[in-house]
Design an enzyme around this catalytic site. Structure first.
Site, short mmCIF file in Angstrom:
data_model
loop_
_atom_site.label_atom_id
_atom_site.label_comp_id
_atom_site.label_asym_id
_atom_site.label_seq_id
_atom_site.Cartn_x
_atom_site.Cartn_y
_atom_site.Cartn_z
N GLY A 143 20.08 5.38 28.28
CA GLY A 143 19.96 6.64 29.00
C GLY A 143 18.55 6.83 29.51
O GLY A 143 17.63 6.09 29.18
N GLY B 62 11.14 9.41 29.91
CA GLY B 62 11.24 7.96 29.85
C GLY B 62 12.67 7.49 29.64
O GLY B 62 13.62 8.26 29.81
N VAL C 33 15.60 5.17 27.28
CA VAL C 33 15.97 4.74 25.94
C VAL C 33 16.80 3.45 26.06
O VAL C 33 17.73 3.39 26.87
CB VAL C 33 16.78 5.82 25.19
CG1 VAL C 33 17.15 5.33 23.80
CG2 VAL C 33 15.97 7.11 25.10
N ASP D 153 13.87 22.24 23.28
CA ASP D 153 14.67 21.52 24.27
C ASP D 153 16.02 21.13 23.66
O ASP D 153 16.50 20.00 23.84
CB ASP D 153 13.93 20.27 24.76
CG ASP D 153 14.49 19.75 26.09
OD1 ASP D 153 15.17 20.53 26.79
OD2 ASP D 153 14.26 18.58 26.42
#
Length: 657
Positions: free
Chosen positions: A343, A348, A350, A461
């Site tokens: 993802g 950034g 993964v 988040d």
């Protein structure tokens, strides 16, 4: 060597105009304030000029950047080079300009510097993408006059108008042409615009400059007009770097002048190339040395983090957290192959990796251009290392090497909750019992963050894509890059940098920058309603036939006694009505506009786990941030830098608050 380089650059700047008086550079110190910029602004300006200079060596001749985090001291900068200049010449010109612009405008917050091969501009106000025709500076050769005014009208205006139309349509917004006048004379034209304005604005700017020629240079054969957004030039001698004949056929004297210029050109090119190669070699060595020192410093920071006094309780940083070699990570992810990508988010990508012993890992690779820097990286490492709970993702190792910042987590094969809910096949397999287990697990994880760990942690988040599921579909909260921790009784703070994801952000956080544990409670409420409905609180839902956010839609159904209509059709055969209605009511309590009205996570866990508890009645949630575009527009009382996520992409921009 530096003085040789500076001399070579001045020769380059002087050379195209050697046939007239020296016309090397022009500048404008724009702001009129008598108060010098702050030392922070000056530091940001120096950093910006350094970045623009480095960028010009590898770019295609245009770039804009910002420097600084505080709006009061932020500086905006832009450069563009002549479209016929290569990267080496562009970089040399920007280096030359960045040194002189501070000298000629030492105490100004805004300045523009024009050199024949480039433009450099900075300001304390955001001018990106805005057409600017002021200030404008005309230049002309006093020695080359027309005998009559009419010659300008018949030659320059018609020819240059055509060049303006052509040049504004090119990708570089740059045009050059050699004009034949009556078959015996030649004229050389050049037009160029900043590439952050539109083509129509480019034509407007250039036409505006051409109109200004009548006021300054009507009887001149050679003239130039500079403005912040465009430049226009008209010459009798060739000044282009390629594609135009070197001289005008004519007398022997003209031929000799051409040969002299050619010889000078060869000398300059050879000298410049030699110096450039030497500078490049030195720069590479110096850059690598800086990178090594930076790596060592960051490694020392992390080493210090993992060697804190162990005499404190179990909440100390986990000193057993290893530093995994970069070579091991590269091998496990096949050099960060796209096939291993799990993802991608605002900070950034993964990747899935498989170690030599067969263990599976998830590698979070911080983007080199991400707004998440070493502070956020350190923040995530420290928090995850301190926090240990079955509903929090487990950090296995980390790595800082060769400008890479990597976090290695346990691999969770069932991906994210967001993926499970969006996939119809996976969503059908996610029955009500599993969804209720996920809701309880997230609640317990948040309760641990808010009340049970030594430091009170606000995630900031929390969303479906940051909830990962293990092989038994147990939820684990992940991605602590934006989290904030507090000690003692502190439970809220205010920030000018609003970060998070539209649709999950509490109203007091979006509007005032105020965040607390109740901000996470709001996000949990949104997440709970998404799990029940299988819908996302985003613009797609807002623009559907319902014409409202998921929160108001859920409220309307619940208040009308139709709460079960919210349930995801994929679980209509497995849900328990009383449990669903209780969860909807808890979710609506969590998303109330007033933070004080929302329950704490300890109350939420208690309400979820009790069959006999009496729930209070929620207040209608009037606030919901669901955008139909990725542009943020809001106006309040102070300045703020906002970083939000729209469709899982993090955007950062500065706006009035």
């Amino acid at each position: 060597m530096f003085y040789l380089w500076l001399l070579a650059i001045k020769l380059i700047c002087f050379f195209p105009f050697a046939y007239t008086e020296p016309l090397d550079y022009r500048y404008a110190c724009v702001d009129k304030s008598s108060v010098p910029p702050s030392s922070t602004y000056q530091t940001n300006l120096n950093n910006l000029l350094s970045v623009l200079t480095s960028d010009s060596a590898i770019s295609n001749g245009f770039g804009n950047r910002t420097s600084g985090n505080d709006l009061n001291d932020m500086v905006y900068g832009l450069y563009f080079c002549r479209g016929d200049a290569n990267a080496t010449l562009c970089n040399s010109c920007i280096q030359y300009s960045s040194k002189l612009i501070k000298q000629v405008c030492p105490n100004n917050a805004s300045a523009i510097f024009w050199c024949p091969f480039c433009l450099l501009r900075y300001s304390n106000k955001n001018f990106f993408g805005k057409l600017a025709v002021r200030p404008r500076i005309p230049m002309f050769d006093k020695t080359q006059n027309f005998t009559s005014v009419g010659e300008f009208d018949s030659d320059a205006r018609i020819l240059m108008n055509g060049l303006i139309q052509m040049g504004s349509q090119t990708p570089l917004m740059f045009g050059t042409h050699m004009f034949n006048i009556n078959g015996t004379q030649r004229r050389y034209g050049w037009v160029q615009c900043n590439r952050d304005i539109t083509r129509e604005e480019c034509r407007t700017c250039l036409s505006n400059m051409l109109d200004d020629v009548e006021n300054c240079c009507m009887q001149k054969r050679v003239w130039r007009v500079f403005s912040p957004s465009c430049v226009i030039m008209y010459e009798t001698q060739p000044f282009l770097l390629k594609g135009i004949p070197d001289d005008v056929p004519g007398s022997q004297k003209a031929k000799e002048r051409g040969e002299t210029r050619s010889l000078i050109q060869i000398i300059i090119i050879v000298v410049t190339a030699t110096i450039a190669v030497a500078l490049l070699a030195f720069s590479r060595y110096y850059y690598r040395s800086l990178e090594r020192k930076k790596d060592e410093k960051e490694m020392q920071i992390l080493d210090a983090m993992f060697s804190q006094d162990q005499s404190n309780n179990e909440e100390n940083v986990n000193t057993d957290l290893p530093m995994m070699p970069l070579s091991t990570i590269l091998k496990s992810t096949n050099n960060f192959s796209d096939k291993c990508k799990l993802g991608e988010g605002g900070f950034g990508t993964v990747y899935k990796g498989v170690l030599a012993d067969g263990r599976e890992i998830a590698v979070k690779r911080l983007s080199k251009t991400s707004v998440q820097g070493v502070e956020e990286f350190k923040n995530e490492v420290m928090l995850i290392a301190k926090l240990q709970h079955r509903n929090l993702v487990r950090l296995l190792a980390c790595c800082i090497k060769q400008n890479e910042k990597l976090l290695i987590y346990e691999y969770l094969r069932n991906s994210s909750l967001d993926f499970q809910l969006r996939d119809t096949v996976k969503g059908a397999q996610l029955d009500w019992k599993q969804r209720l287990n996920i809701i309880n697990g997230i609640a317990k994880g948040l309760l641990y963050l808010h009340e049970d760990s030594r430091l009170r942690v606000i995630h900031r988040d929390l969303k479906a894509s940051n909830i990962l599921l293990d092989h038994e579909m147990n939820p684990k909260i992940s991605d602590f890059g934006l989290a904030r921790s507090f000690g003692g009784d502190q439970g809220e703070a205010n920030t000018v940098r609003v970060v998070g994801t539209y649709g999950y952000m509490a109203p007091e956080y979006v509007i005032e920058g105020l965040f607390s544990i109740k901000s996470d409670v709001f996000s949990f409420g949104v997440l709970l309603l998404e799990i029940i409905s299988g819908q996302r609180n985003n613009k797609k839902f807002y623009l559907s036939e319902r014409g409202q956010s998921l929160l108001t839609y859920a409220w309307n159904l619940w208040s009308e006694g139709k709460g079960l209509e919210l349930v995801d059709p994929l679980i209509e055969n497995s849900y328990v009505p009383s449990e669903v209605l209780k969860c909807i009511q808890i979710g609506l309590l969590c998303v109330q506009d007033n933070a004080a009205d929302r329950p704490t996570m300890s109350s939420v866990v208690h309400m979820l786990g009790s069959d006999n508890v009496t729930l209070p009645s929620p207040i209608c949630p009037s606030f919901s941030v669901v955008r139909t575009t990725s542009t943020i527009e809001r106006g309040t009382s102070s300045n703020a830098s906002t970083s939000v996520t729209v469709n899982e992409l993090t955007l950062s921009e500065v706006m009035p608050r």
